[in-house]
Design an enzyme around this catalytic site. Structure first.
Site, PDB file in Angstrom:
ATOM      1  N   LYS A   1       0.831  -1.209   0.000  1.00  0.00           N
ATOM      2  CA  LYS A   1       0.000   0.000   0.000  1.00  0.00           C
ATOM      3  C   LYS A   1       0.869   1.265   0.000  1.00  0.00           C
ATOM      4  CE  LYS A   1      -2.357  -0.091   3.754  1.00  0.00           C
ATOM      5  NZ  LYS A   1      -1.806   0.868   4.726  1.00  0.00           N
TER       6      LYS A   1
ATOM      7  N   ARG B   1      -9.589   2.924   8.608  1.00  0.00           N
ATOM      8  CA  ARG B   1      -9.284   1.538   8.889  1.00  0.00           C
ATOM      9  C   ARG B   1     -10.465   0.839   9.534  1.00  0.00           C
ATOM     10  NH1 ARG B   1      -3.412   2.079   9.023  1.00  0.00           N
ATOM     11  NH2 ARG B   1      -2.470   0.077   9.445  1.00  0.00           N
TER      12      ARG B   1
ATOM     13  N   ARG C   1      10.761  -6.077   5.282  1.00  0.00           N
ATOM     14  CA  ARG C   1      10.474  -4.664   5.096  1.00  0.00           C
ATOM     15  C   ARG C   1      11.409  -3.738   5.884  1.00  0.00           C
ATOM     16  NH1 ARG C   1       4.429  -2.338   5.649  1.00  0.00           N
ATOM     17  NH2 ARG C   1       4.678  -2.460   7.900  1.00  0.00           N
TER      18      ARG C   1
ATOM     19  N   ARG D   1      10.982  -1.455  11.221  1.00  0.00           N
ATOM     20  CA  ARG D   1      10.051  -0.852  12.175  1.00  0.00           C
ATOM     21  C   ARG D   1       9.897  -1.724  13.418  1.00  0.00           C
ATOM     22  NH1 ARG D   1       4.788   0.505   8.696  1.00  0.00           N
ATOM     23  NH2 ARG D   1       3.883  -0.272  10.619  1.00  0.00           N
TER      24      ARG D   1
ATOM     25  N   ARG E   1      -1.812  -7.222  13.854  1.00  0.00           N
ATOM     26  CA  ARG E   1      -2.229  -6.243  12.855  1.00  0.00           C
ATOM     27  C   ARG E   1      -3.040  -6.897  11.739  1.00  0.00           C
ATOM     28  NH1 ARG E   1       3.332  -4.432  12.109  1.00  0.00           N
ATOM     29  NH2 ARG E   1       2.768  -3.735  10.052  1.00  0.00           N
TER      30      ARG E   1
HETATM   31  P1  ADP Z   1       0.643  -1.114   8.443  1.00  0.00           P
HETATM   32  O1  ADP Z   1      -0.390  -0.736   7.445  1.00  0.00           O
HETATM   33  O2  ADP Z   1       1.849  -1.728   7.830  1.00  0.00           O
HETATM   34  O3  ADP Z   1       0.130  -1.939   9.584  1.00  0.00           O
HETATM   35  P2  ADP Z   1       0.844   1.686   9.358  1.00  0.00           P
HETATM   36  O4  ADP Z   1       2.129   2.414   9.276  1.00  0.00           O
HETATM   37  O5  ADP Z   1      -0.241   2.110   8.442  1.00  0.00           O
HETATM   38  O6  ADP Z   1       1.226   0.164   9.178  1.00  0.00           O
HETATM   39  O7  ADP Z   1       0.285   1.756  10.859  1.00  0.00           O
HETATM   40  C1  ADP Z   1       1.089   1.426  11.971  1.00  0.00           C
HETATM   41  C2  ADP Z   1       0.271   1.536  13.240  1.00  0.00           C
HETATM   42  O8  ADP Z   1      -0.200   2.875  13.427  1.00  0.00           O
HETATM   43  C3  ADP Z   1      -1.004   0.686  13.267  1.00  0.00           C
HETATM   44  O9  ADP Z   1      -0.751  -0.649  13.658  1.00  0.00           O
HETATM   45  C4  ADP Z   1      -1.860   1.454  14.283  1.00  0.00           C
HETATM   46  O10 ADP Z   1      -1.454   1.182  15.604  1.00  0.00           O
HETATM   47  C5  ADP Z   1      -1.514   2.899  13.976  1.00  0.00           C
HETATM   48  N1  ADP Z   1      -2.452   3.469  12.975  1.00  0.00           N
HETATM   49  C6  ADP Z   1      -2.174   3.837  11.696  1.00  0.00           C
HETATM   50  N2  ADP Z   1      -3.262   4.291  11.050  1.00  0.00           N
HETATM   51  C7  ADP Z   1      -4.290   4.218  11.952  1.00  0.00           C
HETATM   52  C8  ADP Z   1      -5.684   4.504  11.922  1.00  0.00           C
HETATM   53  N3  ADP Z   1      -6.279   4.962  10.789  1.00  0.00           N
HETATM   54  N4  ADP Z   1      -6.402   4.308  13.045  1.00  0.00           N
HETATM   55  C9  ADP Z   1      -5.843   3.859  14.173  1.00  0.00           C
HETATM   56  N5  ADP Z   1      -4.549   3.523  14.277  1.00  0.00           N
HETATM   57  C10 ADP Z   1      -3.769   3.699  13.180  1.00  0.00           C
END
Ligand code: ADP
Ligand code: ZN
Length: 222
Positions: free
Chosen positions: A16, A91, A130, A163, A174
């Protein structure tokens, strides 16, 4: 032509972020990634960062009020007025409602949702290689998306790191959150007629070509 107000949906590790970066270049609008915004807040130890840390470490969603306030601020920035690519928000069905409300206040709405489809097996494989740039957050992969110089970001020269939340336990959590809470969105948007599904495979043409073609098909560029 309509301004591209795009949501990119996909599991963690679906590619993504990588696609969002390329789409952003093709369309000339910012990629807005809530995960990146949180990581910046963590680094700077802001109030938002302090609240978010525990949730992120556990692989849980940060509470909607916190995430929505952070996003609202970002959407106010001048560069987001001609369109944006949302990467990682919404999400959940509730976040989709919040987003509609935020945009309605600005007289805007989402006009395209792109869902990146990929199986879980592939996801686990991808996440395990990653890396991201510690400075500009650009995504890389040990096998699929190598930097020109090992450990160094092509774009800004920053150091590449794994990360903290890319460990097996958090990854599993996740993925569970994705299936239970985020996937229902994929079933919500078709009714609005703005959902496109794409595969997350490497194509012979390359990502830039694919994203440009998709942008043309969606009517955002000629
Ligand atoms: P990935 O899609 O690889 O899991 P992201 O970088 O998008 O990683 O998100 C990392 C973390 O940040 C998530 O596991 C969550 O804890 C938090 N996060 C990101 N976007 C949101 C969102 N829209 N709502 C709530 N928590 C979020
Ligand atoms: Zn960088």
């Amino acid at each position: 032509m309509e301004k591209p107000n795009i949501i990119l949906l996909g599991a963690p590790g679906s590619g993504k972020g990588t696609r969002a970066v390329v789409l952003s270049e093709v369309l000339g609008v910012p990629q807005i990634a809530t995960g990146d915004l949180f990581r910046k807040n963590l680094k700077l130890m802001t109030e938002i960062g302090k609240v978010a840390k525990g949730y992120i470490d556990r692989g849980e969603l940060v509470p909607d009020e916190v995430t929505a306030a952070m996003l609202r601020q970002r959407l106010e920035e001048p560069d987001a007025q001609n369109g944006f690519i949302l990467d990682g928000f919404p999400r959940s069905v509730n976040q989709a409602k919040i987003l509609d409300g935020l945009l309605a206040q600005k007289g805007a709405k989402i006009n395209s949702v792109i869902y990146i489809k990929v199986d879980d097996e592939e996801i686990v494989k991808r996440l395990s290689g990653r890396m991201i740039c510690s400075k500009c957050q650009a995504p890389y992969h040990k096998i699929d998306n190598k930097p020109k110089r090992e450990g160094v970001c092509d774009k800004c020269g920053g150091e590449l790191v794994v990360r903290d939340d890319d460990n097996p336990d958090t990854i599993r959590k996740r993925l569970k959150v994705f299936h239970e809470t985020t996937f229902p969105l994929v079933e919500l948007y078709p009714k609005s007629g703005i959902l496109s599904e794409i595969k997350s495979e490497k194509s012979a043409n390359g990502l830039k070509f694919d994203m440009a073609e998709l942008s043309r098909r969606l009517g955002f560029i000629k």
